[in-house]
Design a protein around this motif. Structure first.
Motif, PDB file in Angstrom:
ATOM      1  N   SER A   7      -7.323   3.935   0.122  1.00  0.00           N
ATOM      2  CA  SER A   7      -6.518   4.104  -1.158  1.00  0.00           C
ATOM      3  C   SER A   7      -7.004   4.023  -2.623  1.00  0.00           C
ATOM      4  CB  SER A   7      -5.280   3.318  -1.225  1.00  0.00           C
ATOM      5  OG  SER A   7      -4.309   3.724  -2.192  1.00  0.00           O
ATOM      6  N   ASP A   8      -6.577   4.426  -3.661  1.00  0.00           N
ATOM      7  CA  ASP A   8      -6.777   4.106  -4.985  1.00  0.00           C
ATOM      8  C   ASP A   8      -8.589   4.239  -4.995  1.00  0.00           C
ATOM      9  OD1 ASP A   8      -4.522   2.551  -6.389  1.00  0.00           O
ATOM     10  OD2 ASP A   8      -4.486   2.049  -4.328  1.00  0.00           O
ATOM     11  N   THR A  53      -3.232   6.385   0.108  1.00  0.00           N
ATOM     12  CA  THR A  53      -1.888   6.228  -0.291  1.00  0.00           C
ATOM     13  C   THR A  53      -2.075   6.275  -1.927  1.00  0.00           C
ATOM     14  OG1 THR A  53      -2.410   3.868   0.123  1.00  0.00           O
ATOM     15  CG2 THR A  53      -0.786   4.880   1.476  1.00  0.00           C
ATOM     16  N   GLY A  54      -2.625   7.125  -2.537  1.00  0.00           N
ATOM     17  CA  GLY A  54      -2.456   7.381  -3.982  1.00  0.00           C
ATOM     18  C   GLY A  54      -3.560   7.006  -4.847  1.00  0.00           C
ATOM     19  N   GLY A  89      -0.209   8.907  -6.390  1.00  0.00           N
ATOM     20  CA  GLY A  89      -0.073   7.607  -7.370  1.00  0.00           C
ATOM     21  C   GLY A  89       0.272   7.823  -8.565  1.00  0.00           C
ATOM     22  N   HIS A 135       4.469   8.673  -5.935  1.00  0.00           N
ATOM     23  CA  HIS A 135       4.838   8.090  -7.089  1.00  0.00           C
ATOM     24  C   HIS A 135       6.276   8.774  -7.831  1.00  0.00           C
ATOM     25  CE1 HIS A 135       4.831   5.775 -11.075  1.00  0.00           C
ATOM     26  NE2 HIS A 135       4.775   7.130 -11.557  1.00  0.00           N
ATOM     27  N   HIS A 164       3.346   4.264  -2.846  1.00  0.00           N
ATOM     28  CA  HIS A 164       2.305   3.868  -3.990  1.00  0.00           C
ATOM     29  C   HIS A 164       3.233   3.073  -5.125  1.00  0.00           C
ATOM     30  CE1 HIS A 164      -1.393   4.175  -6.224  1.00  0.00           C
ATOM     31  NE2 HIS A 164      -0.769   4.062  -7.410  1.00  0.00           N
ATOM     32  N   GLY A 198      -0.502   1.726  -1.452  1.00  0.00           N
ATOM     33  CA  GLY A 198      -1.379   2.021  -2.291  1.00  0.00           C
ATOM     34  C   GLY A 198      -0.884   1.309  -3.765  1.00  0.00           C
ATOM     35  N   HIS A 199      -1.797   1.135  -4.706  1.00  0.00           N
ATOM     36  CA  HIS A 199      -1.498   0.509  -6.059  1.00  0.00           C
ATOM     37  C   HIS A 199      -2.272  -0.686  -6.379  1.00  0.00           C
ATOM     38  CE1 HIS A 199       0.137   0.308 -10.037  1.00  0.00           C
ATOM     39  NE2 HIS A 199       0.382  -0.699  -9.866  1.00  0.00           N
ATOM     40  N   TYR A 214      -1.763  -3.343   2.087  1.00  0.00           N
ATOM     41  CA  TYR A 214      -2.508  -2.627   0.936  1.00  0.00           C
ATOM     42  C   TYR A 214      -3.976  -2.261   1.455  1.00  0.00           C
ATOM     43  CZ  TYR A 214       1.070  -3.076  -2.574  1.00  0.00           C
ATOM     44  OH  TYR A 214       2.369  -3.097  -3.432  1.00  0.00           O
TER      45      TYR A 214
END
Length: 370
Positions: A7-8, A53-54, A89, A135, A164, A198-199, A214
């Motif tokens: 992610s991210d 996940t974003g 995201g 998102h 996310h 994610g985030h 996460y």
């Protein structure tokens, strides 16, 4: 069943005024390398599915270079016949309805399933359902979307929820557009085999939920993030989930603290054996206005020669009776410096020297736009 979750990745992120031999911002290139390292691991591991996940990109309108790089890397998964499921995201979601989401470009790849329409969408395979919630700018519709997810659970298959958002840290709203998962709806997690989030940029489980994780980011997006545990997650669902985090190599991030009252002595004793190519932050503390003028940033930077970048944080010691007491980060106001020099330095010649030097330094910063 084996899934790789990452992610991210924030492709296109750039920071610092440093370019590599190819003329690309060096930090931007670092993010590309981190992404390709994860793709390398995926191709070698050959999982059944890959999920993201974003925040694939750092901006909703990424550069041509970032888009081209992402498509080139994802084609490697296409060649390996590995399904890739990705959600948008907050960084990848336009803030206006008139802008088309960049993740739509990924739909040109057959094995990529991109969910970016600010609505829940199930991605269904023979043995698993990925409940993809990208998102959403309008938090008011989230309860309705969660209802749809719960109704879409297939008890005959594995079920994975992808989101996310901020889960568990309900007081940490810090970024425009982010949303917080409602605590009263966390019962939904118990109905999933795995919840992929994610985030937040650090890897870890959420609260007491044994299946909610996460993945963290693949690179550091700021000097406040000192984590070295960047990478990807391998999830085994058979009798699980069994979750294993795998790190990827990052550029070194080093911190040094120097007491300004013992500046020369402490500078000489620093261990600089790992300095080459590192991101360095130097905390210079116990400063007075006079010593801060004498200890210039350029002299400190030159001492850490070989580092990619050196950031200097200045902390001033409290001066009893002064109008400004306690910690001050960054260079103080010119008026404060000059007033303090006038008050604290008794020798007229030294006072004049320091005042002129302070004025020259502030003039330099102003001209440079710093």
């Amino acid at each position: 069943m084996k899934i790789i979750h990452f992610s991210d990745t924030h492709l296109g992120f750039s920071d610092l005024d440093v370019v590599n031999e190819e003329g690309i911002n060096q930090r931007e290139a670092d993010f590309y390398k981190a992404f390709s390292d994860v793709i390398d691991a995926i191709v070698e591991t050959k999982p059944d599915y890959v999920i993201h996940t974003g925040d694939l990109f750092h901006r909703a309108s990424p550069s041509n270079r970032a888009i081209t790089f992402a498509l080139t890397q994802l084609k490697r998964l296409e060649s390996a016949n590995i399904p890739f499921i990705i959600i948008a995201g907050n960084h990848s979601t336009p803030r206006t309805s008139s802008s088309f989401p960049i993740l739509g470009a990924l739909e040109t790849l057959d094995n990529v399933h991109a969910v970016f329409g600010q609505r829940y969408e199930p991605v269904v395979f023979d043995d698993i359902v990925f409940h993809a919630l990208p998102h959403i700018n309008d938090e008011r519709i989230i309860p309705e979307e969660l209802d749809k997810i719960e109704a879409g659970i297939d008890p005959r298959k594995s079920n994975v929820l992808m989101m996310h958002c901020s889960v568990g840290a309900h007081y940490l709203m810090h970024e425009f557009g982010e949303w917080v998962y409602p605590k009263e709806r966390e019962v939904l997690f118990t109905k999933m085999d795995y919840v992929a989030l994610g985030h937040w940029h650090g890897f870890g489980a959420v609260g007491k939920h044994p299946n909610v994780y996460y993945a963290g980011s693949t690179e550091r997006t700021g000097s406040a993030d000192k984590r070295d545990d960047k990478g990807y997650v391998v999830v085994e669902l058979n009798g699980g989930p069994k979750v294993t985090h795998h790190t990827i190599p990052l550029r070194k991030s080093l911190d040094f603290s120097i007491d300004a009252e013992r500046y020369e002595e402490e500078l000489a004793t620093l261990d600089l054996s790992d300095i080459k190519g590192a991101l360095v932050e130097v905390r210079l503390y116990n400063l007075t206005a006079a010593s801060s003028v004498d200890i210039g940033n350029q002299a400190i930077v030159e001492h850490f020669k070989g580092a990619l970048h050196v950031k200097v944080k200045r902390e001033f010691k409290a001066i009893e009776g002064s109008a400004i007491e306690g910690e001050i980060e960054a260079v103080s106001l010119e008026g404060y410096f000059l007033a303090h020099i006038k008050e604290a330095v008794r020798d007229e010649t030294e006072r004049k020297r320091l005042s002129e030097k302070a004025k020259a330094l502030f003039a330099h910063y102003e001209e440079a736009g710093e």
